[in-house]
Design a protein around this motif. Structure first.
Motif, short mmCIF file in Angstrom:
data_model
loop_
_atom_site.label_atom_id
_atom_site.label_comp_id
_atom_site.label_asym_id
_atom_site.label_seq_id
_atom_site.Cartn_x
_atom_site.Cartn_y
_atom_site.Cartn_z
N ALA A 82 -2.67 19.29 17.56
CA ALA A 82 -3.81 19.40 16.67
C ALA A 82 -5.13 19.20 17.41
O ALA A 82 -6.13 19.86 17.12
N ILE A 83 -5.12 18.29 18.39
CA ILE A 83 -6.34 18.05 19.17
C ILE A 83 -6.72 19.30 19.96
O ILE A 83 -7.89 19.69 20.01
N VAL A 84 -5.72 19.93 20.56
CA VAL A 84 -5.98 21.16 21.32
C VAL A 84 -6.51 22.25 20.41
O VAL A 84 -7.46 22.97 20.73
N ILE A 85 -5.87 22.37 19.24
CA ILE A 85 -6.31 23.39 18.30
C ILE A 85 -7.73 23.12 17.83
O ILE A 85 -8.55 24.03 17.68
N ALA A 86 -8.04 21.83 17.58
CA ALA A 86 -9.39 21.48 17.13
C ALA A 86 -10.43 21.83 18.19
O ALA A 86 -11.51 22.34 17.86
N PHE A 87 -10.09 21.57 19.46
CA PHE A 87 -11.02 21.91 20.53
C PHE A 87 -11.25 23.42 20.59
O PHE A 87 -12.38 23.89 20.73
N GLY A 88 -10.16 24.17 20.47
CA GLY A 88 -10.30 25.62 20.46
C GLY A 88 -11.09 26.11 19.27
O GLY A 88 -11.87 27.06 19.37
#
Length: 598
Positions: free
Chosen positions: A325-331
């Motif tokens: 989720a953190i990676v997706i949020a950054f993207g």
């Protein structure tokens, strides 16, 4: 115990038989391995050995049998211990999901059932269940027919009748009302209203303890109480908000809204225990602490109640997916920055489109007003020449009818009737076009006077058909008195026209529903098919032009337009061959738009 004894006995017999076969086999091998001449010399020795083996077999068999009975007597095992467990009689509701219910096989199930089973197992108790509605289960506990009810809301009044264990669950109550009705957020707000509660339920007892000032109705189950509110039989239903929402979803009950949790009032669920059973109470308290400490309570809670708390249900999955989720949020942040300019551009384009739509809407409003004005002018200006044509045709018919042949007389009838119908059509069209432009200001209107005038205006038709008109007491509402007379006159006229030739009946009633009054005009006529329910309110739409009575197809369109001007709604319920009921609802208070007086 009997089964275990039989199996052991069979094992002993089988063991003795196997030992016998082994000894016989050893003897045979010895005879074949030794020379015949030697065997003859030592035959006596073998006879002695066989005798000793036989004695050994008998000794072993007797030893095993004696050991079995001794072991079974002094060590009876789990079967005997199981039957020596104390048995408690436990009641379970049939319709209190997810806390108590009956599964597809007819067995008790739910959160409270699994919890009492776990507590009983922890304390070495056996459980026998009985199922029934709440009122029966509660009365059986109070009378001593049951030992335990696993899900009972504790109260001062109930504590005089039964004992309670430590609390194991909490839930909050709320009022369920029909969609569109005022929300009831407190007990005080419900005073003076008709409230339904489940018989002998905590809500029932709570209202009695608070000396509730209003009409109290009782239902046997929660779905029954909710259905009573949905059907308009009462104002609200008081129960657990969680259980009520689940019942609405499970039973497909529509048209209800749940209010907020009632402040300073919640249900604290415990085990309800037969009065005076102090030892059983202590065992259940200790068992509950064991189940909670060992984590079994959490597993039971998650099984039955976690779906109402998404965090409890999906917590482990959310924790595993947190890095993703953190990676997706950054993207998403990067993508959002890229889209920002595009969104700004699209916003400007939409603003231009909205401005264009506003101009179009203004043009449509102007065109609609011009069209209504044209309909008014056309119908008004057509009346005079049509009146002249109709009068001339009637004079011609009066003077010359019967002097020509049959076909000519029929043509005269067609012309006269056509002129009359055209005149009625223009008159109704003129009325329809004036509804918005020449309506009166809204004032307090006594609907009894409106109904009397409507019946009087339909007097000739009512007398001709011999229709029986009945009505209930009418209220006083806010509206346009002349248009309300036109509204009821059209509905009563239609009911009389399309009623049966004999025993025609029409009934007019009014009932307050929340913040509106619902009026109905019911007949025992031919009825209307459901597929035509919407079509009949469209201008110039007629289902049938046959029969002695036919209209212009504008009457019900006028009804709809009058109701809409009063910010209400109109609909029909009908059954072919039985009759029709036309309903219209008008709010108690109407914020009238600025009237345009012509």
């Amino acid at each position: 115990m009997k089964t275990r004894t039989l199996l052991t006995l069979l094992f002993v017999v089988r063991s003795a038989f196997v030992l016998t076969r082994i000894c016989q086999h050893l003897g045979a091998k010895r005879r074949t391995a030794v020379d015949r001449s030697i065997m003859a010399n030592v035959e006596g020795c073998f006879e002695a050995v066989r005798s000793e083996a036989s004695e050994l077999r008998c000794f072993l068999s007797l030893f095993l049998i004696v050991s079995f009975f001794v072991f079974g007597f002094f060590f009876p095992g789990n079967c005997s211990a199981e039957t020596d467990r104390p048995v408690i009689r436990v009641g379970s509701e049939i319709e209190f999901p997810p806390f108590a219910l009956v599964d597809e096989s007819g067995q008790p199930s739910g959160f409270s059932v699994d919890l009492i089973k776990a507590v009983a197992e922890a304390m070495g108790l056996s459980v026998v269940f009985e199922s029934g509605d709440w009122n029966k289960m509660w009365n059986d506990l109070v009378s001593g027919k049951l030992d335990v009810l696993p899900i009972v809301a504790k109260s001062t009044e109930r504590a005089r009748l039964v004992d309670f264990s430590l609390a194991h669950t909490e839930t909050f109550d709320a009022f369920f009302v029909r969609d569109g009705s005022p929300i009831l957020g407190t007990i005080e707000a419900a005073q003076g209203k008709t409230i339904v509660a489940m018989r002998s339920d905590a809500a029932h007892h709570e209202l009695l303890e608070l000396n509730f000032q209003g009409e109290l109705m009782l239902a046997d189950t929660i779905p029954e109480g909710l259905s009573m509110v949905a059907a308009g039989k009462c104002d609200a239903f008081l129960c657990s908000k969680l259980i009520g929402i689940l019942a609405i979803k499970t039973h497909g009950i529509r048209g209800l809204t749940a209010g907020p949790p009632i402040p300073d009032y919640k249900r604290v669920f415990s085990f309800g225990i037969r009065k005076g059973e102090d030892e059983l109470k202590e065992k259940l308290n200790q068992g509950l602490l064991i189940v909670k400490t060992g984590g079994q309570y959490d597993r039971i809670y998650e099984k039955w109640l976690a779906f109402d708390d998404p965090w409890l249900r999906y917590r482990k999955y959310l924790l595993l997916g947190l890095p993703v989720a953190i990676v997706i949020a950054f993207g998403a942040m990067l993508w959002s920055a890229m889209l920002k300019k595009l969104v700004s551009k699209r916003t400007s384009e939409l603003a231009a489109k909205n401005e264009e739509l506003e101009h179009t809407l203004t043009d449509l409003i102007r065109a609609n007003a011009d069209l209504e004005h044209f309909a008014y002018v056309a119908s008004h200006d057509l009346q005079e020449p049509l009146r002249t044509v109709a009068s001339a045709l009637q004079m011609f018919e009066k003077k010359h009818k019967g002097k020509f042949d049959k076909d000519s007389d029929q043509l005269i009838d067609f012309a006269v009737n056509g002129a009359k119908r055209m005149r009625s059509l223009i008159r109704d069209l003129l009325t329809y076009s004036r509804l918005d432009t020449q309506g009166q200001s809204f004032t307090a209107v006594d609907m009894t006077e409106v109904l009397d005038r409507s019946i009087e205006n339909c007097g000739s038709l009512i007398k001709e058909k011999g229709t029986e008109i009945t009505y209930d007491r009418m209220p006083t509402i806010t509206g346009d008195p002349l248009q309300l007379v036109q509204l009821l006159q059209n509905l009563i006229g239609n009911a009389v026209k399309f009623g049966p030739a004999v025993s025609s009946k029409v009934h007019v009633s009014a009932q307050q529903n929340g913040n509106e009054w619902v009026f109905s005009v019911k007949d025992n006529g031919t009825g209307i098919k459901e597929k035509y329910f919407d079509r009949i309110f469209v201008i110039f739409q007629q289902l049938s032009k046959k029969g002695p009575f036919h209209g212009t197809g504008i009457g019900l369109a006028i009804v709809k337009k009058i109701v809409e001007r009063h910010h209400g709604r109109v609909w029909v319920e009908s059954e072919v061959g039985v009759g029709s009921t036309f309903y219209f609802a008008i709010p108690n208070r109407i914020c009238e738009k600025k009237a345009i007086l012509g």
